[in-house]
Motif scaffolding. Sequence first.
Motif, PDB file in Angstrom:
ATOM      1  N   PHE A   1     -33.620  15.209 -33.063  1.00  0.00           N
ATOM      2  CA  PHE A   1     -34.475  14.665 -32.016  1.00  0.00           C
ATOM      3  C   PHE A   1     -35.896  14.480 -32.530  1.00  0.00           C
ATOM      4  O   PHE A   1     -36.446  15.354 -33.203  1.00  0.00           O
ATOM      5  CB  PHE A   1     -34.471  15.610 -30.809  1.00  0.00           C
ATOM      6  CG  PHE A   1     -35.319  15.152 -29.654  1.00  0.00           C
ATOM      7  CD1 PHE A   1     -34.866  14.170 -28.800  1.00  0.00           C
ATOM      8  CD2 PHE A   1     -36.570  15.710 -29.431  1.00  0.00           C
ATOM      9  CE1 PHE A   1     -35.641  13.734 -27.725  1.00  0.00           C
ATOM     10  CE2 PHE A   1     -37.357  15.295 -28.369  1.00  0.00           C
ATOM     11  CZ  PHE A   1     -36.889  14.301 -27.512  1.00  0.00           C
ATOM     12  N   VAL A   2     -36.486  13.346 -32.197  1.00  0.00           N
ATOM     13  CA  VAL A   2     -37.868  13.048 -32.601  1.00  0.00           C
ATOM     14  C   VAL A   2     -38.808  13.450 -31.475  1.00  0.00           C
ATOM     15  O   VAL A   2     -38.712  12.926 -30.367  1.00  0.00           O
ATOM     16  CB  VAL A   2     -38.038  11.551 -32.907  1.00  0.00           C
ATOM     17  CG1 VAL A   2     -39.489  11.258 -33.284  1.00  0.00           C
ATOM     18  CG2 VAL A   2     -37.089  11.108 -34.023  1.00  0.00           C
ATOM     19  N   PRO A   3     -39.721  14.390 -31.696  1.00  0.00           N
ATOM     20  CA  PRO A   3     -40.665  14.782 -30.640  1.00  0.00           C
ATOM     21  C   PRO A   3     -41.449  13.593 -30.116  1.00  0.00           C
ATOM     22  O   PRO A   3     -41.907  12.741 -30.888  1.00  0.00           O
ATOM     23  CB  PRO A   3     -41.590  15.790 -31.339  1.00  0.00           C
ATOM     24  CG  PRO A   3     -40.784  16.311 -32.483  1.00  0.00           C
ATOM     25  CD  PRO A   3     -39.926  15.166 -32.935  1.00  0.00           C
ATOM     26  N   ARG A   4     -41.602  13.528 -28.784  1.00  0.00           N
ATOM     27  CA  ARG A   4     -42.354  12.447 -28.154  1.00  0.00           C
ATOM     28  C   ARG A   4     -43.797  12.886 -27.919  1.00  0.00           C
ATOM     29  O   ARG A   4     -44.068  14.052 -27.610  1.00  0.00           O
ATOM     30  CB  ARG A   4     -41.744  12.060 -26.812  1.00  0.00           C
ATOM     31  CG  ARG A   4     -40.286  11.640 -26.741  1.00  0.00           C
ATOM     32  CD  ARG A   4     -39.699  10.896 -27.899  1.00  0.00           C
ATOM     33  NE  ARG A   4     -38.431  10.258 -27.539  1.00  0.00           N
ATOM     34  CZ  ARG A   4     -37.306  10.412 -28.214  1.00  0.00           C
ATOM     35  NH1 ARG A   4     -37.261  11.201 -29.292  1.00  0.00           N
ATOM     36  NH2 ARG A   4     -36.210   9.770 -27.832  1.00  0.00           N
ATOM     37  N   GLN A   5     -44.704  11.932 -28.022  1.00  0.00           N
ATOM     38  CA  GLN A   5     -46.120  12.254 -27.839  1.00  0.00           C
ATOM     39  C   GLN A   5     -46.407  12.774 -26.432  1.00  0.00           C
ATOM     40  O   GLN A   5     -47.315  13.580 -26.234  1.00  0.00           O
ATOM     41  CB  GLN A   5     -46.985  11.036 -28.159  1.00  0.00           C
ATOM     42  CG  GLN A   5     -46.870  10.563 -29.606  1.00  0.00           C
ATOM     43  CD  GLN A   5     -47.128  11.669 -30.617  1.00  0.00           C
ATOM     44  OE1 GLN A   5     -48.111  12.401 -30.520  1.00  0.00           O
ATOM     45  NE2 GLN A   5     -46.232  11.807 -31.584  1.00  0.00           N
ATOM     46  N   ARG A   6     -45.640  12.317 -25.434  1.00  0.00           N
ATOM     47  CA  ARG A   6     -45.885  12.755 -24.057  1.00  0.00           C
ATOM     48  C   ARG A   6     -45.692  14.256 -23.889  1.00  0.00           C
ATOM     49  O   ARG A   6     -46.231  14.854 -22.942  1.00  0.00           O
ATOM     50  CB  ARG A   6     -44.966  12.006 -23.085  1.00  0.00           C
ATOM     51  CG  ARG A   6     -43.474  12.229 -23.312  1.00  0.00           C
ATOM     52  CD  ARG A   6     -42.639  11.519 -22.259  1.00  0.00           C
ATOM     53  NE  ARG A   6     -41.214  11.609 -22.526  1.00  0.00           N
ATOM     54  CZ  ARG A   6     -40.502  10.688 -23.162  1.00  0.00           C
ATOM     55  NH1 ARG A   6     -41.105   9.597 -23.608  1.00  0.00           N
ATOM     56  NH2 ARG A   6     -39.212  10.847 -23.361  1.00  0.00           N
ATOM     57  N   THR A   7     -44.952  14.879 -24.797  1.00  0.00           N
ATOM     58  CA  THR A   7     -44.727  16.324 -24.699  1.00  0.00           C
ATOM     59  C   THR A   7     -45.991  17.115 -25.010  1.00  0.00           C
ATOM     60  O   THR A   7     -46.057  18.323 -24.789  1.00  0.00           O
ATOM     61  CB  THR A   7     -43.552  16.725 -25.607  1.00  0.00           C
ATOM     62  OG1 THR A   7     -42.388  15.980 -25.215  1.00  0.00           O
ATOM     63  CG2 THR A   7     -43.207  18.199 -25.497  1.00  0.00           C
ATOM     64  N   THR A   8     -47.030  16.424 -25.487  1.00  0.00           N
ATOM     65  CA  THR A   8     -48.326  17.082 -25.667  1.00  0.00           C
ATOM     66  C   THR A   8     -48.808  17.692 -24.351  1.00  0.00           C
ATOM     67  O   THR A   8     -49.467  18.741 -24.352  1.00  0.00           O
ATOM     68  CB  THR A   8     -49.366  16.070 -26.183  1.00  0.00           C
ATOM     69  OG1 THR A   8     -48.906  15.507 -27.408  1.00  0.00           O
ATOM     70  CG2 THR A   8     -50.715  16.733 -26.411  1.00  0.00           C
ATOM     71  N   PHE A   9     -48.484  17.052 -23.227  1.00  0.00           N
ATOM     72  CA  PHE A   9     -48.906  17.591 -21.930  1.00  0.00           C
ATOM     73  C   PHE A   9     -48.234  18.934 -21.654  1.00  0.00           C
ATOM     74  O   PHE A   9     -48.850  19.842 -21.076  1.00  0.00           O
ATOM     75  CB  PHE A   9     -48.595  16.592 -20.818  1.00  0.00           C
ATOM     76  CG  PHE A   9     -49.068  17.022 -19.451  1.00  0.00           C
ATOM     77  CD1 PHE A   9     -50.362  17.459 -19.246  1.00  0.00           C
ATOM     78  CD2 PHE A   9     -48.203  16.995 -18.359  1.00  0.00           C
ATOM     79  CE1 PHE A   9     -50.794  17.864 -17.979  1.00  0.00           C
ATOM     80  CE2 PHE A   9     -48.625  17.380 -17.095  1.00  0.00           C
ATOM     81  CZ  PHE A   9     -49.919  17.817 -16.906  1.00  0.00           C
TER      82      PHE A   9
END
Length: 258
Positions: free
Chosen positions: A72-80
């Motif tokens: 799985f590639v981490p998504r930038q939105r998970t920064t929240f």
Amino acid sequence: MRTAPPAELVARLRSAGCVFAEEEAALLVETAENEAQLAELSNRRTGGEPLEQVLGWVAFDGLRLRLRPGVFVPRQRTTFLVQTAAALAPRRGVVADVCCGVGAVAAALAARRPDLDLFATDLDPVAVAVARENLPDQVGTGCGDLLTAVPLSWRGQLGVVVANTPYVPSAEISGLPPEAREHEPLATLDGGADGLDLQRRLAQQAPGWLAPGGRVLTEIAAAQTDAAVTAFAAAGFDARVRISAEWGSGVLVAQLSE
């Protein structure tokens, strides 16, 4: 001064549907050690493989994290999710990152909050192996279902359980971009009929692991707010959802009712 990437490569990437063709071409050129490797990487990318898997790394919350094909590639939105967990975790708190994938959330929390005692778990042994490469030595890892891989000595000690569980409804998987549905494990995307199967199981598992006042934080889609709150309320939690306009993502914050 960086040399412009070959125009032919940019054109190939653009024809393959890469929106940021110039930037991707520059990264491929930077990564490749020779022309043969550049051709190999370019073919993988134009064949639909996620750029991050082709490069072998992803930029996340100021970190460069290692990746492998098929994870799985981490998504930038998970920064929240990271920002919320960093703000709510108690000082010197004990935190478990479940469904950790390559360890993005735990690695970011370790950088933002070095006072935390962290442990990261995932069901996929390949993802756990990559997470071990990305995480500082003091962060433990385990392979197992949700909290079952956390050391038993941590039971009743967790200040925060943070989880980026799969939350795409099964019927919506076919609408995901091909690079996701064809190159990332289905188990990291498919959250069941309404996307909340793992959320419900986590809500049932978590109470025995939390310290008094402990919280569960999970990423969800805005459309899942009511169902996610209901699921955690049924397990004895007082739950609220925070929506980030900046990141376009939601985080459910659930605390055991007094």
